[in-house]
Design a protein around this motif. Sequence first.
Motif, mmCIF file in Angstrom:
data_model
loop_
_atom_site.group_PDB
_atom_site.id
_atom_site.type_symbol
_atom_site.label_atom_id
_atom_site.label_comp_id
_atom_site.label_asym_id
_atom_site.label_seq_id
_atom_site.Cartn_x
_atom_site.Cartn_y
_atom_site.Cartn_z
ATOM 1 N N ALA A 178 0.906 -1.224 0.119
ATOM 2 C CA ALA A 178 0.002 -0.088 -0.043
ATOM 3 C C ALA A 178 0.854 1.094 0.013
ATOM 4 O O ALA A 178 1.863 1.414 0.600
ATOM 5 C CB ALA A 178 -0.948 0.051 1.169
ATOM 6 N N GLN A 179 0.447 2.135 -0.814
ATOM 7 C CA GLN A 179 1.224 3.486 -0.940
ATOM 8 C C GLN A 179 0.225 4.429 -0.375
ATOM 9 O O GLN A 179 -0.831 4.579 -0.381
ATOM 10 C CB GLN A 179 1.216 4.003 -2.326
ATOM 11 N N LEU A 180 1.165 5.535 0.399
ATOM 12 C CA LEU A 180 0.732 6.920 0.919
ATOM 13 C C LEU A 180 0.906 7.911 -0.492
ATOM 14 O O LEU A 180 1.832 8.339 -0.682
ATOM 15 C CB LEU A 180 1.495 7.135 2.265
ATOM 16 N N ILE A 181 -0.284 8.494 -0.207
ATOM 17 C CA ILE A 181 -0.611 9.601 -1.142
ATOM 18 C C ILE A 181 -0.938 10.583 -0.333
ATOM 19 O O ILE A 181 -1.883 10.909 0.221
ATOM 20 C CB ILE A 181 -1.551 9.510 -2.327
ATOM 21 N N GLN A 182 -0.021 11.567 0.185
ATOM 22 C CA GLN A 182 -0.069 12.385 1.295
ATOM 23 C C GLN A 182 -0.541 13.959 0.641
ATOM 24 O O GLN A 182 0.691 14.345 -0.149
ATOM 25 C CB GLN A 182 1.115 12.468 2.218
ATOM 26 N N THR A 183 -1.655 14.529 1.299
ATOM 27 C CA THR A 183 -1.871 15.960 0.521
ATOM 28 C C THR A 183 -1.382 16.988 1.528
ATOM 29 O O THR A 183 -1.610 16.547 2.566
ATOM 30 C CB THR A 183 -3.295 15.757 0.130
ATOM 31 N N GLU A 184 -1.048 18.197 0.887
ATOM 32 C CA GLU A 184 -1.040 19.262 1.827
ATOM 33 C C GLU A 184 -1.065 20.414 0.952
ATOM 34 O O GLU A 184 -0.758 20.736 0.047
ATOM 35 C CB GLU A 184 0.117 19.020 2.616
ATOM 36 N N ASP A 185 -1.500 21.693 1.492
ATOM 37 C CA ASP A 185 -1.687 22.972 0.748
ATOM 38 C C ASP A 185 -0.154 23.238 0.782
ATOM 39 O O ASP A 185 0.511 23.231 1.835
ATOM 40 C CB ASP A 185 -2.629 23.801 1.581
ATOM 41 N N ILE A 186 0.327 23.785 -0.181
ATOM 42 C CA ILE A 186 1.401 24.421 -0.352
ATOM 43 C C ILE A 186 1.843 25.929 -0.389
ATOM 44 O O ILE A 186 2.566 26.256 -1.282
ATOM 45 C CB ILE A 186 2.420 23.532 -1.712
ATOM 46 N N GLY A 187 0.936 26.565 -0.107
ATOM 47 C CA GLY A 187 1.066 28.075 -0.212
ATOM 48 C C GLY A 187 2.260 28.466 0.420
ATOM 49 O O GLY A 187 3.039 27.720 1.264
ATOM 50 N N LYS A 188 2.448 29.841 0.114
ATOM 51 C CA LYS A 188 3.749 30.453 0.564
ATOM 52 C C LYS A 188 3.430 31.929 1.049
ATOM 53 O O LYS A 188 2.495 32.569 0.653
ATOM 54 C CB LYS A 188 4.614 30.354 -0.592
ATOM 55 N N THR A 189 4.130 32.477 2.266
ATOM 56 C CA THR A 189 3.645 33.839 2.596
ATOM 57 C C THR A 189 5.041 34.644 2.103
ATOM 58 O O THR A 189 6.257 34.518 2.164
ATOM 59 C CB THR A 189 3.947 33.867 4.022
ATOM 60 N N PHE A 190 4.620 35.755 1.474
ATOM 61 C CA PHE A 190 5.580 36.942 1.260
ATOM 62 C C PHE A 190 5.241 38.212 2.071
ATOM 63 O O PHE A 190 4.194 38.264 2.901
ATOM 64 C CB PHE A 190 5.449 37.411 -0.386
ATOM 65 N N SER A 191 6.158 39.019 2.212
ATOM 66 C CA SER A 191 5.825 40.301 2.932
ATOM 67 C C SER A 191 6.897 41.440 2.757
ATOM 68 O O SER A 191 7.701 41.396 1.881
ATOM 69 C CB SER A 191 6.367 39.718 4.622
ATOM 70 N N THR A 192 6.470 42.579 3.158
ATOM 71 C CA THR A 192 7.310 43.833 3.587
ATOM 72 C C THR A 192 8.562 43.315 4.284
ATOM 73 O O THR A 192 8.469 42.582 5.157
ATOM 74 C CB THR A 192 6.849 45.070 3.921
ATOM 75 N N PRO A 193 9.660 44.140 4.059
ATOM 76 C CA PRO A 193 10.977 44.049 4.917
ATOM 77 C C PRO A 193 10.419 43.893 6.506
ATOM 78 O O PRO A 193 10.969 43.227 7.265
ATOM 79 C CB PRO A 193 11.788 45.003 4.379
ATOM 80 N N ALA A 194 9.315 44.825 6.804
ATOM 81 C CA ALA A 194 9.129 44.968 8.289
ATOM 82 C C ALA A 194 8.699 43.819 8.829
ATOM 83 O O ALA A 194 8.616 43.617 10.083
ATOM 84 C CB ALA A 194 8.200 46.225 8.334
ATOM 85 N N LEU A 195 8.016 42.908 8.019
ATOM 86 C CA LEU A 195 7.348 41.816 8.487
ATOM 87 C C LEU A 195 7.951 40.375 8.105
ATOM 88 O O LEU A 195 7.404 39.406 8.137
ATOM 89 C CB LEU A 195 6.161 41.780 8.090
ATOM 90 N N ALA A 196 9.383 40.564 7.619
ATOM 91 C CA ALA A 196 10.180 39.553 7.268
ATOM 92 C C ALA A 196 10.284 38.433 8.314
ATOM 93 O O ALA A 196 10.097 37.009 7.923
ATOM 94 C CB ALA A 196 11.497 39.813 6.803
#
Length: 712
Positions: A178-196
């Motif tokens: 049996a194989q595992l097909i593992q799902t996950e959201d792959i979003g990314k966060t960008f920001s201004t330098p102040a919130l790096a």
Amino acid sequence: MLELWGGVECSVVRIRGTYRDQLAETGHRDRIADLDAIAGLGIRTVRYPILWEHVAPADPESLDWSWHDARLPRLHRLGIRVIAGLVHHGSGPRYTSLADPAFPTRLARYARQVAARYPWIDRFTPVNEPLTTARFAGLYGHWYPHRRSEGDFLRMVVTQCRAVLQAMRAIRTVTPGAQLIQTEDIGKTFSTPALADQAAYENERRWLSLDLLCGRVGRAHPWFGRCLAHGVSQADLEDFLTGDACPAVIGANHYLTSERYLDERVRAYPKPLRGGNGRHRYADVEAVRMRHLADQTGPKARLKEVWERYRQSLAVTEVHHGCSRDDQLRWFAEVWQAALDLRADHVPVAAVTLWSLFGAVDWNSLLLRRASDYEPGAFDIRSPQPRLTTLGRAARDLAATGQTGHPVLTAPGWWRRSGRYYAPDPHEAEPVYQDREADQAAIAVLRDAGHYAEAVAQICAARGLKSIILGEAALPAALSYAKIWAVLDPTTLPTAATAHRYPGGSFWSDFRAGTRLAALSGQADVPFLTFSSGLVFDGRTEGAPTEADPVRPSSLFGRSAAEREARVREAHPGALIARTGLVFGQGDERDMALQLLLDPPEGWSWSFRKAALIAPTYLPDLVHAALDLLIDGETGLWHLANAGGTTWPDFVRRLAAAAGQPRTEPCCGIGSGPPIPLASGRGAVMPTLDDAIARYAEAVLRPLRLSGLAAE
């Protein structure tokens, strides 16, 4: 070859004391014929639910397999390979939860029972998107058990990942390969330098579930110590290092809103997007709306990151976008092309999954509101039987040939159009992507409809659909030389509006021009969309008439409209004819809703038939629905009116209430003619009248301060 997979939206989400069940809300639970519809698309692999909450909802010793016993063997006979999902954004049955230390052991026991009952299933997703689910249940408090702390979030991530690990071990005692097909959201966060720092924190956090399952969270991992500090045992973390939960395929789920941008300049953004982390206030907005990130966002960039981090086979396991039909198709096409491009660069992307084959309900609020907001998928379930959409047609083409096409694909989606940007900084660079309008196929819109033609063109423009407003004399040349893919004739809308103002309908509308337009379009083999009126009925039909009811007009206008319909269908058998009711929402002096609230013009009928039912129709809803049907390739008669007919006096009261007017009795009445409610036997694709009036009030009535105007 890149494979096309399918998926059925199957979330069972507990919110306080109740469950939201998407199989029930989309109707798939009660339609076994859906499986044949999936097979008809050519899909040979499907993510399919065998959910713990369905099989053993009240007692782990009492399992009901009847629903699955009817469906899973049928999928097997149809030649469709199942990727079995056991928990999909859920917290499990009522006797457990994501905060229960026994959750992994209990799920593992259930997983073994699933494997034993269906031994031909060899691909599993025991827990869908564990990190995303932990965010919504443990960090933001949206879902059960409604916690809001980093500690609860981390414990829930680890609990779900341990459930995956133990479930796969249990399954492999029955099905060793049996194989595992593992799902996950792959979003990314960008920001201004102040919130790096905040962006860096979120970008480290987004990998945690996959890092755990891939055996990467050792002592040197940045989240190892953090997990220990919040009560996760070292033995539990070290158990992942065996590699027993390493996925055979990492399923990347990527949505347009998954990529975020953090900006401390909160006043530059809408209020609902403003928030913070307890230390800083900032706006959290869609990264695709930021000019300077135009070349850093999108499915190709995110999939490449997953590959570079894990070097595991990939699949895009959810592709869905809740929007207009054209943008749904554009998004799916873009993800498919991204996968092809990556395969050309030797990145092993195995498949792209058309998610929500039968749509989804209320996901625009994370299921928190019961508003019945439906988003179609490959099929639209608002018809008596699921109706194939242009997404479904594209899926069928891709499964057969690996290619698809539609004129709307000559234009970019909203996330690629220049009008999408927030603009807090006037010095930011111009967008990388420029709309290439000259290359786009167009819809010809007939000019003789006046302001209705302008309204149609504006809605087309908002959807990225190029339109050309022209007169009848210019249509033959345009069909010959321009890239016209459809002809839209709204010229009946102003004449129908006149007929509603004078309900006796004592005038004849010339149908010859409509017949000529239909014939020209048919000769050019171009789809033709036009509008007709509910006045083709006399109001004596029991209940609201549908498309299948014979026409029975009682006025000159109604007879001319019925004659026009017949002539159009004869001239162009593939024409789409949208019958509608009282159209409102132009937002100018010709808007009937405004005139009803203010002093109506002279010449209107003053007699009030209080029992007469009418079918008010909000113009933007009418045009959007008609365009969706046109893009789907629909033909014939469709009734398009906002759901929930009303009477003249009640319509005025509801408008007044939405405008904030104190008036409870209408100042005037019209409607000496027959009642004209409309219903559709082909599909309830229009929003409700209450919803339409609320949006009309927000867009037109309140900005005009109608309450003050009416009082003068």
